[in-house]
Design a protein around this motif. Structure first.
Motif, PDB file in Angstrom:
ATOM      1  N   ILE A  59      43.849  30.800  42.366  1.00 50.02           N
ATOM      2  CA  ILE A  59      45.114  30.124  42.070  1.00 50.02           C
ATOM      3  C   ILE A  59      46.297  31.009  42.451  1.00 50.02           C
ATOM      4  CG2 ILE A  59      46.560  29.263  40.183  1.00 50.02           C
ATOM      5  CD1 ILE A  59      43.924  28.302  38.853  1.00 50.02           C
ATOM      6  N   ILE A  60      46.192  32.288  42.124  1.00 51.08           N
ATOM      7  CA  ILE A  60      47.274  33.221  42.463  1.00 51.08           C
ATOM      8  C   ILE A  60      47.398  33.362  43.975  1.00 51.08           C
ATOM      9  CG2 ILE A  60      48.000  35.636  42.304  1.00 51.08           C
ATOM     10  CD1 ILE A  60      46.827  35.678  39.485  1.00 51.08           C
ATOM     11  N   ALA A  61      46.293  33.364  44.698  1.00 51.24           N
ATOM     12  CA  ALA A  61      46.339  33.473  46.161  1.00 51.24           C
ATOM     13  C   ALA A  61      46.976  32.237  46.777  1.00 51.24           C
ATOM     14  CB  ALA A  61      44.940  33.676  46.717  1.00 51.24           C
ATOM     15  N   PHE A  62      46.645  31.058  46.253  1.00 47.92           N
ATOM     16  CA  PHE A  62      47.265  29.836  46.769  1.00 47.92           C
ATOM     17  C   PHE A  62      48.757  29.784  46.459  1.00 47.92           C
ATOM     18  CE2 PHE A  62      43.001  27.444  46.682  1.00 47.92           C
ATOM     19  CZ  PHE A  62      42.753  27.798  47.993  1.00 47.92           C
ATOM     20  N   ALA A  63      49.173  30.440  45.388  1.00 44.49           N
ATOM     21  CA  ALA A  63      50.596  30.485  45.035  1.00 44.49           C
ATOM     22  C   ALA A  63      51.356  31.459  45.931  1.00 44.49           C
ATOM     23  CB  ALA A  63      50.765  30.868  43.570  1.00 44.49           C
ATOM     24  N   GLY A  64      50.640  32.299  46.641  1.00 41.63           N
ATOM     25  CA  GLY A  64      51.282  33.188  47.597  1.00 41.63           C
ATOM     26  C   GLY A  64      51.466  34.620  47.135  1.00 41.63           C
ATOM     27  N   ALA A  65      51.016  34.979  45.959  1.00 46.66           N
ATOM     28  CA  ALA A  65      51.153  36.349  45.457  1.00 46.66           C
ATOM     29  C   ALA A  65      49.852  37.105  45.755  1.00 46.66           C
ATOM     30  CB  ALA A  65      51.452  36.346  43.971  1.00 46.66           C
ATOM     31  N   PRO A  67      49.156  40.409  46.291  1.00 45.51           N
ATOM     32  CA  PRO A  67      48.790  41.609  45.516  1.00 45.51           C
ATOM     33  C   PRO A  67      48.187  41.268  44.147  1.00 45.51           C
ATOM     34  CG  PRO A  67      50.954  41.882  46.492  1.00 45.51           C
ATOM     35  CD  PRO A  67      50.554  40.467  46.736  1.00 45.51           C
ATOM     36  N   GLY A  68      48.697  40.239  43.497  1.00 46.20           N
ATOM     37  CA  GLY A  68      48.133  39.809  42.214  1.00 46.20           C
ATOM     38  C   GLY A  68      46.732  39.252  42.378  1.00 46.20           C
ATOM     39  N   ALA A  69      46.517  38.501  43.470  1.00 49.85           N
ATOM     40  CA  ALA A  69      45.193  37.950  43.736  1.00 49.85           C
ATOM     41  C   ALA A  69      44.196  39.064  44.024  1.00 49.85           C
ATOM     42  CB  ALA A  69      45.262  36.978  44.904  1.00 49.85           C
ATOM     43  N   ALA A  70      44.653  40.094  44.755  1.00 51.27           N
ATOM     44  CA  ALA A  70      43.766  41.222  45.044  1.00 51.27           C
ATOM     45  C   ALA A  70      43.406  41.979  43.767  1.00 51.27           C
ATOM     46  CB  ALA A  70      44.423  42.166  46.044  1.00 51.27           C
ATOM     47  N   ALA A  71      44.341  42.114  42.868  1.00 52.56           N
ATOM     48  CA  ALA A  71      44.063  42.789  41.589  1.00 52.56           C
ATOM     49  C   ALA A  71      43.058  41.984  40.768  1.00 52.56           C
ATOM     50  CB  ALA A  71      45.354  42.991  40.808  1.00 52.56           C
ATOM     51  N   CYS A  72      43.219  40.653  40.739  1.00 54.63           N
ATOM     52  CA  CYS A  72      42.263  39.816  40.007  1.00 54.63           C
ATOM     53  C   CYS A  72      40.880  39.849  40.658  1.00 54.63           C
ATOM     54  CB  CYS A  72      42.779  38.381  39.940  1.00 54.63           C
ATOM     55  SG  CYS A  72      44.144  38.148  38.800  1.00 54.63           S
ATOM     56  N   LEU A  73      40.854  39.849  41.986  1.00 56.81           N
ATOM     57  CA  LEU A  73      39.575  39.917  42.692  1.00 56.81           C
ATOM     58  C   LEU A  73      38.861  41.236  42.402  1.00 56.81           C
ATOM     59  CD1 LEU A  73      37.680  38.523  44.700  1.00 56.81           C
ATOM     60  CD2 LEU A  73      38.915  39.694  46.521  1.00 56.81           C
ATOM     61  N   THR A  74      39.626  42.319  42.364  1.00 56.76           N
ATOM     62  CA  THR A  74      39.042  43.626  42.035  1.00 56.76           C
ATOM     63  C   THR A  74      38.485  43.630  40.620  1.00 56.76           C
ATOM     64  OG1 THR A  74      40.591  44.696  43.536  1.00 56.76           O
ATOM     65  CG2 THR A  74      39.526  46.094  41.890  1.00 56.76           C
ATOM     66  N   ALA A  75      39.233  43.055  39.678  1.00 56.93           N
ATOM     67  CA  ALA A  75      38.754  42.991  38.290  1.00 56.93           C
ATOM     68  C   ALA A  75      37.478  42.158  38.187  1.00 56.93           C
ATOM     69  CB  ALA A  75      39.844  42.421  37.387  1.00 56.93           C
ATOM     70  N   ALA A  76      37.407  41.067  38.936  1.00 64.44           N
ATOM     71  CA  ALA A  76      36.212  40.216  38.905  1.00 64.44           C
ATOM     72  C   ALA A  76      35.007  40.938  39.491  1.00 64.44           C
ATOM     73  CB  ALA A  76      36.474  38.922  39.665  1.00 64.44           C
ATOM     74  N   VAL A  77      35.219  41.646  40.582  1.00 66.14           N
ATOM     75  CA  VAL A  77      34.113  42.401  41.196  1.00 66.14           C
ATOM     76  C   VAL A  77      33.622  43.487  40.245  1.00 66.14           C
ATOM     77  CG1 VAL A  77      33.551  43.998  43.070  1.00 66.14           C
ATOM     78  CG2 VAL A  77      34.722  41.859  43.566  1.00 66.14           C
ATOM     79  N   LEU A  78      34.528  44.159  39.561  1.00 64.18           N
ATOM     80  CA  LEU A  78      34.126  45.178  38.578  1.00 64.18           C
ATOM     81  C   LEU A  78      33.359  44.556  37.415  1.00 64.18           C
ATOM     82  CD1 LEU A  78      37.275  47.489  38.487  1.00 64.18           C
ATOM     83  CD2 LEU A  78      35.023  48.000  39.452  1.00 64.18           C
TER      84      LEU A  78
END
Length: 182
Positions: A59-65, A67-78
Motif C-alpha cells: 500500500i505504501i509503495a502504491f502511494a509513492g513513498a 523509502p517507507g515501503a522499503a522499510a516495511c519490506l525489510t521488517a517483513a523479511v526480518l
C-alpha cells in the motif's frame, strides 16, 4: 513441499527390533523430536504479522513513498527469517555430535567432548523466560566444564508434553551411547 526441519524422519520407537538409530545417513543433522505447539504457534503469529507488514509495504509503495515501503519490506523479511529460525531452534544430533540451535546462535559439541548424556531434576526456565520452575533437563556432561543443558521439559517444545520430552531425551541418549567415546 517437504519441510524436513519440522519433523523427524521416523518417530523413535523403543519397541521395534530394528536398529536403535533408525536413519540411513547418520552424517545428516536430525532433530529427534517435533517442534512443540508453543513454538509453532509463535512462528505462525510472527508469519501472520509479516503478511500484514507486506500488505502495508504494498500500500505504501502504491502511494509513492518508496523509502517507507522499503522499510516495511525489510521488517517483513526480518519477521519471516525470525519465524523460520524459531522453527529450527532446538537440539540436533548426528554422528558428529550435538548441535544446539538458538534464535541467534548455534553451537556444536562433538561426541568426544561429552562423557554422559543424562536427565536430571533441576530448576529450569519456563518457556525461556527468566522465571524458573522445578523440572527435568537433559544435560550433556562435558569432559571439561559445567554440564550443558540441552532440553528442558518446560521449553516451547515440551511444555505440558512430558511423554514427548521423555521420548526425545531417550533418543538423544541413544545417539550418545552409539557415538560417544569414553
Amino acid at each position: 513441499m517437504p519441510l524436513p526441519f519440522l519433523t523427524a524422519d521416523r518417530p523413535f520407537d523403543a519397541t521395534t527390533d530394528d536398529v536403535a538409530l533408525p536413519f540411513d545417513d547418520h552424517d545428516n543433522w536430525r532433530r529427534p523430536y517435533r517442534p512443540g505447539p508453543w513454538r509453532v504457534a509463535a512462528a505462525a503469529l510472527l508469519l501472520l504479522l509479516a503478511s500484514f507488514i507486506l500488505i502495508t509495504a504494498m500500500i505504501i509503495a502504491f502511494a509513492g513513498a518508496l523509502p517507507g515501503a522499503a522499510a516495511c519490506l525489510t521488517a517483513a523479511v526480518l519477521a519471516i527469517a525470525a519465524s523460520l529460525r524459531m522453527l529450527r531452534m532446538g537440539a540436533w544430533v548426528s554422528r558428529h555430535g550435538v548441535r544446539r540451535v538458538g534464535l541467534l546462535r548455534t553451537g556444536t559439541t562433538p561426541w568426544d567432548r561429552i562423557t554422559a548424556v543424562r536427565t536430571v531434576q533441576q530448576p529450569v526456565r519456563w518457556l525461556g523466560l527468566p522465571r524458573t520452575v522445578q523440572g527435568q533437563a537433559l544435560v550433556l556432561v562435558l569432559r571439561q566444564g559445567e554440564p550443558l543443558p540441552l532440553l528442558t521439559d518446560h521449553n516451547a517444545d515440551f511444555l505440558s508434553r512430558a511423554e514427548a520430552f521423555a521420548r526425545a531425551a531417550d533418543a538423544v541418549e541413544v545417539w550418545g551411547d552409539e557415538y560417544r567415546t569414553d
